[in-house]
Design an enzyme around this catalytic site. Structure first.
Site, PDB file in Angstrom:
ATOM      1  N   SER A 120       0.814  -1.208   0.000  1.00 30.37           N
ATOM      2  CA  SER A 120       0.000   0.000   0.000  1.00 30.37           C
ATOM      3  C   SER A 120       0.850   1.260   0.000  1.00 30.37           C
ATOM      4  CB  SER A 120      -0.908   0.009   1.244  1.00 30.37           C
ATOM      5  OG  SER A 120      -0.139  -0.055   2.432  1.00 30.37           O
ATOM      6  N   HIS A 141      -2.682  -3.009  -5.608  1.00 28.96           N
ATOM      7  CA  HIS A 141      -3.091  -2.738  -4.233  1.00 28.96           C
ATOM      8  C   HIS A 141      -4.594  -2.921  -4.079  1.00 28.96           C
ATOM      9  CE1 HIS A 141      -3.725   0.420  -0.852  1.00 28.96           C
ATOM     10  NE2 HIS A 141      -3.688  -0.803  -0.357  1.00 28.96           N
ATOM     11  N   GLU A 153      -5.927  -0.408  -6.820  1.00 31.14           N
ATOM     12  CA  GLU A 153      -4.999   0.654  -7.198  1.00 31.14           C
ATOM     13  C   GLU A 153      -3.794   0.010  -7.885  1.00 31.14           C
ATOM     14  OE1 GLU A 153      -3.438   4.546  -4.757  1.00 31.14           O
ATOM     15  OE2 GLU A 153      -3.273   2.620  -3.748  1.00 31.14           O
ATOM     16  N   ASN A 191      -3.420   5.906   0.184  1.00 21.48           N
ATOM     17  CA  ASN A 191      -2.772   6.112   1.482  1.00 21.48           C
ATOM     18  C   ASN A 191      -2.044   7.435   1.594  1.00 21.48           C
ATOM     19  OD1 ASN A 191      -3.619   3.883   2.962  1.00 21.48           O
ATOM     20  ND2 ASN A 191      -2.118   2.554   1.994  1.00 21.48           N
TER      21      ASN A 191
END
Length: 296
Positions: A120, A141, A153, A191
């Site tokens: 991540s 991800h 992602e 993130n």
């Protein structure tokens, strides 16, 4: 490259087992690896329970559920992943550990295999440099939990080829997911935005702006988040949140990404969230209260 027939997944935790479930449910042969046999057993039980729980609700036929389990193979031998067209790692969020794994997978996997990371936040370019196939390394991800969340992602490293990207995107869409694409920068998209918010929630608690309950309620009812940031941190794992904040802080060199001292303290104390029974909230106490209520 032809359509993906076999997927390898490394890591029998919540993310790895969820990814393996997705693959099996979509008719793909999947080999789930973990060196810990107990983790493999937990993963198999989780996948079986998930399928059994959704069949009665009409999401899948009984036959489809049984068929999904037939596609799942669990192994503690990493070499069993050799035939896989794509291998997705979902292990601890540590660059050193992931680089070592990618180096091993590079030797084990067939020449055409794509190596994907569920990281991540860690640089795909640096992970790819541990292999002799950097053009076939990519970030994939999944959001937590993978069977439920609609987003994947995809992150291209400096050497990731167009073909690798196209195959990975097609696989994500085969899973029924929406794809977003990020350049290889610390934290990527999700993130890069999410973790500073969680960190700021810890600062609000640390400086006694409000109680943990009011912080979470404010974000749930004030901004329509399904979970408050502190509750979400417990769900993700406070150690994972801290690791990502350190990557953001070191990678971007900006003091605004410095981890909150309270977050650091909780991790040092072993208060890692739901998986340990206590984090910002005490889940052992909640479980005991639920059992007591059930007896009344």
């Amino acid at each position: 490259m032809a359509e993906i027939q076999i997927i390898g997944v490394v890591g029998g935790g919540q993310m790895g087992s969820g990814i393996a479930l997705l693959a099996a449910a979509h008719g793909i042969e999947v080999w789930l690896h973990d060196s810990d046999l107990n983790a493999l057993n937990r993963a198999h039980n989780y996948i079986s329970d998930f399928i059994q729980n959704i069949v009665p609700k009409g999401h899948r036929s009984q036959a489809a559920g049984s068929d999904a389990l037939k596609h799942l193979h669990c192994t503690s031998n990493l070499e069993d992943l050799h035939p896989a067209d794509v291998i997705i790692e979902a292990i601890i969020e540590s660059e050193d550990v992931k680089r070592k794994l990618f180096s091993e997978l590079d030797k084990i996997a067939k020449a055409s295999t794509i190596l994907a990371s569920n990281t991540s936040s860690i640089s795909i370019t640096r992970l790819a440099s541990a292999t002799n196939r950097p053009e076939q390394v990519i970030g994939m991800h999944f959001m937590n939990p993978p069977p439920i969340m609609k987003l994947i992602e995809i992150v291209r490293g400096a050497e990731t080829s167009d073909e690798t990207f196209s195959v990975t995107k097609a696989l994500a869409e085969r899973f029924g997911k929406t794809v977003i694409c990020s350049q290889d920068y610390p934290g990527f998209i999700v993130n890069r935005i999410l973790m500073p918010m969680i960190n700021e929630a810890f600062y609000a608690l640390y400086t006694a702006v409000a109680s943990k309950e009011d912080i979470d309620t404010g974000m749930k009812l004030g901004t329509k988040h399904p979970m408050g940031p502190l509750e979400l941190a417990d769900f993700i794992g406070l150690d994972v949140c801290l690791s990502i904040m350190k990557i953001l802080h070191n990678g971007l060199g900006d003091s605004r990404y410095a981890p909150c001292p309270l977050l650091v303290q909780y991790v040092d104390a072993g208060r890692l969230g739901r998986k340990r029974g206590t984090g910002v909230y005490n889940y052992r106490k909640k479980a005991e209260e639920t059992k007591a209520s059930a007896r009344l």
